[in-house]
Each structure stands twice: as C-alpha cells, then as structure tokens.
Write an enzyme that holds these catalytic residues in place. Structure first.
Site, mmCIF file in Angstrom:
data_model
loop_
_atom_site.group_PDB
_atom_site.id
_atom_site.type_symbol
_atom_site.label_atom_id
_atom_site.label_comp_id
_atom_site.label_asym_id
_atom_site.label_seq_id
_atom_site.Cartn_x
_atom_site.Cartn_y
_atom_site.Cartn_z
ATOM 1 C CG HIS A 18 -0.432 0.003 2.539
ATOM 2 N ND1 HIS A 18 0.443 0.959 3.000
ATOM 3 C CD2 HIS A 18 -0.625 -0.844 3.590
ATOM 4 C CE1 HIS A 18 0.748 0.731 4.257
ATOM 5 N NE2 HIS A 18 0.137 -0.385 4.652
ATOM 6 C CG HIS A 21 3.966 -1.457 2.425
ATOM 7 N ND1 HIS A 21 2.722 -1.940 2.125
ATOM 8 C CD2 HIS A 21 4.229 -1.800 3.703
ATOM 9 C CE1 HIS A 21 2.241 -2.573 3.197
ATOM 10 N NE2 HIS A 21 3.133 -2.496 4.170
ATOM 11 C CB CYS A 127 1.902 -8.748 20.111
ATOM 12 S SG CYS A 127 0.981 -7.927 18.794
ATOM 13 C CB CYS A 130 4.556 -6.396 17.588
ATOM 14 S SG CYS A 130 3.474 -5.051 18.028
ATOM 15 C CB CYS A 144 -0.462 -5.529 21.525
ATOM 16 S SG CYS A 144 0.544 -4.469 20.483
ATOM 17 C CG HIS A 147 -1.056 -5.307 16.299
ATOM 18 N ND1 HIS A 147 0.241 -5.056 16.700
ATOM 19 C CD2 HIS A 147 -1.078 -5.139 14.953
ATOM 20 C CE1 HIS A 147 0.971 -4.756 15.635
ATOM 21 N NE2 HIS A 147 0.207 -4.794 14.572
ATOM 22 C CE LYS A 310 -2.816 1.125 12.865
ATOM 23 N NZ LYS A 310 -2.980 0.128 13.858
ATOM 24 C CE LYS A 313 -5.156 -7.845 4.653
ATOM 25 N NZ LYS A 313 -4.764 -9.207 4.995
HETATM 26 N N1 MSP Z 1 8.927 -7.226 8.190
HETATM 27 C C1 MSP Z 1 9.141 -6.116 9.038
HETATM 28 C C2 MSP Z 1 10.439 -5.410 8.687
HETATM 29 C C3 MSP Z 1 11.670 -6.271 8.741
HETATM 30 S S1 MSP Z 1 13.090 -5.399 8.250
HETATM 31 C C4 MSP Z 1 14.349 -6.370 8.681
HETATM 32 C C5 MSP Z 1 7.983 -5.139 8.903
HETATM 33 N N2 MSP Z 1 7.264 -5.229 7.784
HETATM 34 S S2 MSP Z 1 5.956 -4.356 7.417
HETATM 35 O O1 MSP Z 1 5.533 -4.807 6.133
HETATM 36 O O2 MSP Z 1 4.983 -4.446 8.481
HETATM 37 O O3 MSP Z 1 6.364 -2.850 7.397
HETATM 38 C C6 MSP Z 1 7.547 -2.428 6.815
HETATM 39 C C7 MSP Z 1 7.621 -0.940 6.721
HETATM 40 O O4 MSP Z 1 6.571 -0.421 5.923
HETATM 41 C C8 MSP Z 1 7.483 -0.124 7.991
HETATM 42 O O5 MSP Z 1 8.578 -0.001 8.773
HETATM 43 C C9 MSP Z 1 7.293 1.209 7.379
HETATM 44 O O6 MSP Z 1 8.549 1.607 6.895
HETATM 45 C C10 MSP Z 1 6.407 0.933 6.203
HETATM 46 N N3 MSP Z 1 5.031 1.231 6.502
HETATM 47 C C11 MSP Z 1 3.991 0.371 6.693
HETATM 48 N N4 MSP Z 1 2.866 1.087 6.925
HETATM 49 C C12 MSP Z 1 3.142 2.396 6.887
HETATM 50 C C13 MSP Z 1 2.423 3.585 7.040
HETATM 51 N N5 MSP Z 1 1.132 3.608 7.289
HETATM 52 N N6 MSP Z 1 3.106 4.758 6.910
HETATM 53 C C14 MSP Z 1 4.458 4.792 6.625
HETATM 54 N N7 MSP Z 1 5.143 3.703 6.502
HETATM 55 C C15 MSP Z 1 4.533 2.490 6.648
HETATM 56 O O7 MSP Z 1 7.789 -4.329 9.778
#
Ligand code: MSP
Length: 539
Positions: A18, A21, A127, A130, A144, A147, A310, A313
């Site tokens: 999304h 990411h 959790c 997390c 948590c 979550h 926020k 999903k």
């Molecule tokens: N898998 C772990 C990271 C392991 S790195 C060794 C993880 N994955 S994640 O898919 O949940 O999220 C990865 C990153 O996506 C977050 O740290 C952040 O950088 C980015 N984001 C996810 N949702 C976001 C927002 N709503 N806003 C900004 N960044 C976001 O954590």
C-alpha cells in the site's frame, strides 16, 4: 570504489503493497538514483519477510493451505508492484531463499560461539501483530495497544535467548560517538531511553511445533529462529555474506537503512547488538581495527495516515499506489513520487489525501513546471524556426540563470538530498535560493521572468534579446530536469527529449557535465512539444 548500499525494510507478505510501503521504497529509490547519478556504485535492496506467522494467518484467512504457493505468489505481487513503480536497479531478497538460510545459520553460529546465545525457560505475552514479546509496561488492558483486536498469546517455553543486556553500554556509546547512526534526533533520544531502561536479554527462538514457518536453529531442529533475528540478517545476505566474501567486504556496512519509526528498536538496538556479537567470531563482520562493521545510518521516517485515519485492512482504506498513479497519465508514477517526497518533511508523520495530491499536481507540476517548459519550447520553435535559439548578445537582464546559478542550485539541492530532505531539495527547485525578494533561480521565478521580460512581445523588435531569454529558459529547464531525476526519472527523460536530446546518450555523462550551463546546443532542432502534465479531466 566503495559501493553505496541503501536498504528498505523487508515487507511482510500478509498483504499487498500500500502507499505506506511505497513511501519507504520511493525514498530509498530516490536515494539510490541520487547517488548513482553522482557517480557512485549503488546496491539498493528490498524484499519480503516470509518467515512470519502473520503471513500464515493471512494465507489461512484467504482460504489457502499451500504455504509455498502462497509465498511465491505474494513475492511476485510485490515484485510486480515495484516494477510497475519503475524502481531502479535493485536486489530483491526472499527470506525463504537458500542463500538467506545459509547466512542466518552462519550468523547464528557466530553469535553462539561468542557466548551470547543461551537456553532458558521463558514465560511471556506474545503479539503476532508485532512479532514480539510484550513487556508488562507495553500491555494495556491485557492487549497490545498497536494491535488491540488481536489476542496476546501467553507462551511458556524453553527457548534460546540472546544476551542483549551485555551490549547495552556499547550501544549507548555508539549513539554518543556516532549520533548520525540514528536519525532524526528525536528518534535518537527515544532509542537511548529504551536501551538504557528496557534493553534486556530476550528470546530468539520458538518451539518448532508451535510454528509453521521459520529457519530451524542450527543443531536443534526442535526450535525455529525468531523472525526478527532472521529478518535483520537479510541486510548482510543481500551484500554477499555467506556466499561471496569479496563482494561482502566491499559492500558492507550498509550506508543507509531506511525504516519506519515503528521498527527502530529492532534496527537501532537489536541489529547492532547482533552484529557486535557475531563479529567476535566472524572476521567478515569486522573492520581492520577488529571492530564490528555497523551500518552507517538508520533513518526513521514517520507514519502515514489517509485522510487522518490509520491505514488498516479492517478500515479498507489502503491505497494501491499503482492504481492511484493511473489517474495521472503516463507520468503518474512520477507524480506520486513527487508528492510523497515533496509533501512530507522526512522523518515526520504525514497524511495522505487525494485532494492535496491533485493540488500539488495542478500548482507545482502542471501550472508551474509544465507550463514553463511548454511556453519556452513553443516560443523558441515559433520564433527560431523550430530550433534552440542562438544566444547572441549576453545582456545579463535577459538571462534567467547562468553557470553560477545552476551551481548554487545544485549545491543546495544536494545538501538537502544528502540529509534525506527531498522535501526541502524540491522546495528549493520551485522556490529558488535566497530569501524574500532576493530569491532566485526557482521555477516560480522563471515563470515570473517570462512575464517580466515578455519575449512574446520582444520577438517583434529584438530577436537577439528574445533568443537570449529563451535560450536561458530552455537551458534552465534542462538543468532542473537533471536535478529532479532521482525523484521524477520519467519526467527527466521526457524533458530532455522535448529539448531535442537523447536521454540515454546524455545519461552517460557525469553530473558535473549534466548540471552545468551550456549543455543545450544553439541551432539544434526542437521537436513538436507535447504537454508534460495535461489538465485533469475529472472534476
Ligand atoms: N517485516 C518487518 C520489517 C523487517 S526489516 C528487517 C515489517 N514489515 S511491514 O511490512 O509491516 O512494514 C515495513 C515498513 O513499511 C514499515 O517499517 C514502514 O517503513 C512501512 N510502513 C507500513 N505502513 C506504513 C504507514 N502507514 N506509513 C508509513 N510507513 C509504513 O515491519
């Protein structure tokens, strides 16, 4: 030549990418492009975090049972998004790959030999959201806070532990000696407090029988390695750890880990502690002085909301970045990249709204940049027989910019980009440098320069002056085009082509030649212009 190595977190595949990411990934791509254009060899890595229970849960929810098929399909979905996103040359890592497993095993054994991994009985609340145990202080009303809809699991197991506590002092010293290790400043204070008060030994394995995924503990198949311990190691796997020692020696340490603020504890405390531990028994992880080679910088950005909410999903408000970009034509991805980098001061939280994206498109891109280019090309073609004008006289009043101007612009742009403030770097290009009425060399001033000098009237009486004015505008647009390349690479290509040059040929030149006055040859043909940022057809 040292390789500049920039990483994104590896993403869980419990969902499709999304806009949140896309944000981290676009910043990393902009940085990779920025360094590459300035002559560095670059390794840019991203990928997927596959050994997580979150992924298994998502698969089950989708009614599927074949985990490998699910992971393969999701990895492809992420790759496809990034390729539609025009991501520059990058490595894509999957943590289920054989290379990664080999790297994790080697790393684990090194930490084990250092005496930092030991077995103990553990009881705690876990959790899955997390992928972490929660301490008493982190739990609110038995849940948590991050979550609240997920039940915490109460776990009592005999696990392997990592002796994190023995790295507390070394970590505090690291933040003291190398403040740039954790950026921005506010995050450094947060992490320092966390390490000082809460960084304790913790479980780095789980019983294999209670998990569907995870890399087995070397020598003990009854346990699987904790997903974060495994995931962080991806950064050395992609650099060749365990597979290519020579490449690894050249590439590691990473220059920049880009992460969201939600995962800085893992990156700024656990990860350097893990590296310090494994380095004691693995020379590949040490520098010439015998110290652990630690990443140079971890930069945490803020979190994104959508229209103030926020991204989640359950709210169903996740925005697919590729779909969103389609609303902005064939440079749509660049438009979105521009917006993400321009609108949010890097490091701060931001809110995404379609309305503001549209506003930026109309004001910054269509009306300011697109209009300037279009008018400059159209007038040059009209008054100078379809060609770049000959700049004959050199009356300074008729020249919008010059060598000094573009040098100053580049200096300001580069300083901001180096500090990851693409928002300020872009603001400089639009608003110019200097302050108040003294502001110069910005796209806004260039538009005003047309109004002030009126080449459309001057063309009737003074072709020399008209030529000087228009040449300076075209040449200025060319320079700005190269400065924005890390942010809007397709737009750069389109501008360079509109100015009658071959993008691929130009791209072989170094940045000092590209961003300098006089790159456009007077008398060369200007092709029929096309509108770079067309008016939006929706209301
Ligand atoms: N898998 C772990 C990271 C392991 S790195 C060794 C993880 N994955 S994640 O898919 O949940 O999220 C990865 C990153 O996506 C977050 O740290 C952040 O950088 C980015 N984001 C996810 N949702 C976001 C927002 N709503 N806003 C900004 N960044 C976001 O954590």
């Amino acid at each position: 030549m040292k390789t500049f190595f920039v990483t994104t977190p590896i993403y869980y595949v419990n969902d499709r990418p999304h806009i949140g990411h896309a944000y981290t990934t676009v910043v990393a791509d902009a940085m990779a492009r920025f360094r590459r254009l300035r002559g560095d060899r670059v390794l840019f890595s991203t990928g997927v975090d596959e050994n997580s229970q979150k992924n298994v849960k998502a698969m089950t929810k989708a009614g599927e049972t074949d985990l490998n098929a699910y992971l393969d399909r999701m990895a492809e979905a992420w790759k496809t998004t990034w390729s539609s996103f025009g991501l520059s040359d990058h490595a894509f890592i999957r943590t289920t790959s054989a290379e990664h497993r080999a790297a994790v095993e080697r790393f684990w054994k090194a930490a084990m030999e250092s005496g930092d991994i030991y077995q103990a009985e553990y009881e705690g609340l876990y959790c899955t959201g997390c992928e972490a145990f929660k301490t008493e202080t982190e739990v609110q009303d038995g849940r948590c806070p991050l979550h609240p809809n997920a039940e915490l699991q109460s776990i009592t197991e005999r696990n392997y532990f990592f002796r994190a506590s023995s790295y507390r002092d070394a970590l505090l010293k690291l933040y003291e000696d190398r403040p740039e290790f954790v950026m921005p400043d506010a995050r450094r204070n947060e992490i320092r407090n966390y390490v000082k008060d809460h960084f304790a030994d913790f479980s780095v394995s789980r019983e294999a029988k209670s998990l569907e995924v995870g890399i087995p503990v070397p020598g003990d198949e009854s346990q699987r390695i904790y997903v974060w311990f495994d995931a962080l190691i991806n950064y050395v796997t992609v650099a060749g750890y365990g597979t290519d020692d020579a490449a690894f020696a050249d590439i590691w340490p990473a220059d920049l880990h880009l992460v969201g603020k939600d995962i800085i504890k893992f990156h700024c405390a656990l990860w350097p502690a893990m590296l310090m531990s494994a380095a004691k028994h693995d020379a590949a992880l040490r520098d010439v002085d015998g110290n652990a080679k630690l990443p140079r910088r971890v930069f945490a950005h803020g979190f994104f909301t959508i229209d103030g909410q926020k991204i989640s999903k359950s709210l169903g408000n996740a925005i697919d970045p590729v779909e969103l970009a389609k609303g902005y034509g064939d440079v749509g991805i660049d438009v979105l990249r521009y917006f993400l980098l321009r609108d949010i001061p890097f490091g701060e939280d931001g809110d995404f709204s379609r309305e503001r994206l549209k506003e930026r498109y109309v004001h910054d891109l269509a009306n300011t940049f697109g209009n300037l280019l279009n008018r400059s090309v159209a007038m040059s073609r009209k008054y100078f027989d379809g060609k770049v004008p000959h700049a004959i006289s050199h009356e300074p009043a008729y020249t919008f910019a010059d060598e000094r101007g573009v040098e100053a612009l580049r200096k300001a742009f580069d300083a901001h980009a180096d500090a990851l403030r693409f928002d300020l770097a872009l603001e400089t290009l639009w608003n110019g440098i200097g302050t108040g009425d003294e502001r110069r060399f910005g796209l806004l001033q260039a538009n005003k320069f047309i109004e002030d000098t009126k080449p459309f009237q001057l063309a009737k009486t003074d072709m020399d002056a008209t030529g000087v004015i228009l040449y300076s505008l075209l040449e200025y647009c060319r320079n700005v085009a190269w400065l924005i390349e890390p942010v809007m690479p397709t737009v750069t290509r389109r501008i360079v082509e509109q100015l009658g040059q071959s993008f691929d040929e130009e791209r072989t030149k170094d940045i000092d030649a590209l961003v300098s006055w006089g790159g456009l040859r007077p008398g060369s043909a200007l092709p029929e212009p096309s509108i770079l940022f067309p008016p939006l057809d929706r209301g």
